[in-house]
Design a protein around this motif. Structure first.
Motif, PDB file in Angstrom:
ATOM      1  N   ILE A  95       0.284   8.976   4.045  1.00  0.00           N
ATOM      2  CA  ILE A  95       0.122   7.815   3.170  1.00  0.00           C
ATOM      3  C   ILE A  95       1.115   7.865   2.010  1.00  0.00           C
ATOM      4  O   ILE A  95       1.553   6.827   1.518  1.00  0.00           O
ATOM      5  CB  ILE A  95      -1.334   7.668   2.656  1.00  0.00           C
ATOM      6  CG1 ILE A  95      -1.768   8.870   1.811  1.00  0.00           C
ATOM      7  CG2 ILE A  95      -2.286   7.456   3.815  1.00  0.00           C
ATOM      8  CD1 ILE A  95      -3.180   8.716   1.227  1.00  0.00           C
ATOM      9  N   ASP A  99       4.140   5.061   1.307  1.00  0.00           N
ATOM     10  CA  ASP A  99       4.344   4.517  -0.032  1.00  0.00           C
ATOM     11  C   ASP A  99       5.768   4.741  -0.537  1.00  0.00           C
ATOM     12  O   ASP A  99       6.401   3.840  -1.084  1.00  0.00           O
ATOM     13  CB  ASP A  99       3.333   5.159  -0.993  1.00  0.00           C
ATOM     14  CG  ASP A  99       3.415   4.573  -2.392  1.00  0.00           C
ATOM     15  OD1 ASP A  99       3.699   3.373  -2.521  1.00  0.00           O
ATOM     16  OD2 ASP A  99       3.190   5.322  -3.360  1.00  0.00           O
ATOM     17  N   ASP A 279      -7.300   4.483   5.014  1.00  0.00           N
ATOM     18  CA  ASP A 279      -7.694   3.840   3.758  1.00  0.00           C
ATOM     19  C   ASP A 279      -8.689   4.690   2.968  1.00  0.00           C
ATOM     20  O   ASP A 279      -8.667   4.698   1.729  1.00  0.00           O
ATOM     21  CB  ASP A 279      -8.292   2.454   4.043  1.00  0.00           C
ATOM     22  CG  ASP A 279      -7.232   1.445   4.454  1.00  0.00           C
ATOM     23  OD1 ASP A 279      -6.034   1.718   4.230  1.00  0.00           O
ATOM     24  OD2 ASP A 279      -7.599   0.386   4.999  1.00  0.00           O
ATOM     25  N   ARG A 282      -6.795   7.137   1.034  1.00  0.00           N
ATOM     26  CA  ARG A 282      -6.147   6.490  -0.108  1.00  0.00           C
ATOM     27  C   ARG A 282      -7.126   6.389  -1.276  1.00  0.00           C
ATOM     28  O   ARG A 282      -6.759   6.595  -2.434  1.00  0.00           O
ATOM     29  CB  ARG A 282      -5.640   5.104   0.295  1.00  0.00           C
ATOM     30  CG  ARG A 282      -4.463   5.134   1.272  1.00  0.00           C
ATOM     31  CD  ARG A 282      -3.940   3.731   1.578  1.00  0.00           C
ATOM     32  NE  ARG A 282      -2.698   3.798   2.327  1.00  0.00           N
ATOM     33  CZ  ARG A 282      -2.595   3.608   3.644  1.00  0.00           C
ATOM     34  NH1 ARG A 282      -3.689   3.336   4.354  1.00  0.00           N
ATOM     35  NH2 ARG A 282      -1.430   3.693   4.253  1.00  0.00           N
TER      36      ARG A 282
END
Length: 297
Positions: A95, A99, A279, A282
């Motif tokens: 992740i 990004d 997610d 995250r």
């Protein structure tokens, strides 16, 4: 002084290696570069990786080369700068790579038999008086890497939840916290008493015991994390779509039990990727105040 000079020279060497690994020439793919992340490896692993690269080369119709990064940060930066095209990421480093380096998921590795097991464990030497996470107060702790899922994100989340404290309070909980630089280094560090406790993936501990790197039963688990989505396979987002499609087709059809066993993932397989699977991680990173900007400075 000598140590500082060695670190500087090592940094320049890594930059020089990555600078020579560009996979594109005027927008045309002339080679495909795989970057390997820090992990325990041996001669068999090198042979299996080479076989994987050779077969991928046949599928793509261009040479497939590989480089080794000395940290997750270096691997992510290599992909960000177009010096590497493909990497196998832990969920958290994935992740961050999405990004920071606009990496896209091309596949995942799943292990059906371990889908509901702990992804990360906190452990101590077998004869340590430490029995619980609370007993770690004032002790030394070895994490793997700032961007490691099972070696930093999850164990830190586990500690905070078990103690019922804030992330800020955790800073003063330990006597000292270090990043070992690899799962194998964290495990060996705890086994040899370099750290009072450490964290890693249980799969890596099992693999190192089986290979005789550490004595079987030399470590004792005191806490476990939740389970995780699969290991993410990331590809550079600005590569041509046909290249991404070929890599995906190759992975989903790749069937080599020895390859996955070498990774410590017996019974694993490549499956379709789904970015939304990450997610929850995250959100955990947000709760722990761990941003990619801070981690990759």
């Amino acid at each position: 002084m000598k140590k500082s000079l060695l670190l500087i020279l090592s940094a320049f060497l890594l930059i020089a290696i990555l600078a020579g690994c560009s996979s594109n020439n005027g927008g045309k793919l002339d080679k495909f570069t795989v970057v390997y992340l820090p992990q325990e490896s041996d001669e068999q692993a090198q042979e299996l990786n080479k076989d994987f690269e050779d077969k991928l080369s046949e599928k793509l119709g261009v040479p497939v080369e590989s480089i080794k990064a000395n940290s997750y940060n270096a691997a992510i930066e290599a992909m960000k700068n177009g010096k590497a095209d493909y990497a196998m990421f832990g969920p958290f480093s994935y992740i961050v790579a999405v990004d920071r380096a606009k990496v896209e998921p091309v596949a995942e590795i799943t292990i059906p038999s371990m889908a509901n097991g702990p992804a990360s464990v906190i452990f101590v030497p077998k004869d340590s008086p430490i029995q619980t996470v609370a007993d770690l107060k004032g002790k030394t702790f070895g994490f793997v890497d700032p961007v490691s899922t099972t070696g930093h994100l999850l164990p830190k989340y586990t500690i905070v939840n078990e103690l019922g404290i804030s992330v800020d309070e955790l800073d003063s909980f330990f006597k000292d916290v270090q990043f070992a630089g690899g799962h194998d280094k964290a495990i060996i560090g705890a086994a040899r008493g370099q750290y009072d406790a450490a964290a890693s993936s249980p799969m890596v501990i099992n693999m190192m015991e089986e290979k005789g790197v550490i004595e079987k039963g030399s470590l004792r688990v005191i806490a476990e994390s939740e389970s995780l989505p699969g290991t993410a396979i990331g590809i550079r987002g600005d590569l041509p779509d046909d290249v991404k499609t070929k890599v995906k087709e190759f992975l989903l059809s790749y069937d080599n039990a020895e390859y996955f066993s070498m990774l410590g993932m017996t019974g694993a397989k490549f499956v379709e990727a789904n970015d939304s699977n990450y997610d929850h991680l995250r959100q955990i990173a947000k709760d722990l105040k761990l941003s990619s900007d801070e981690l990759l400075q």
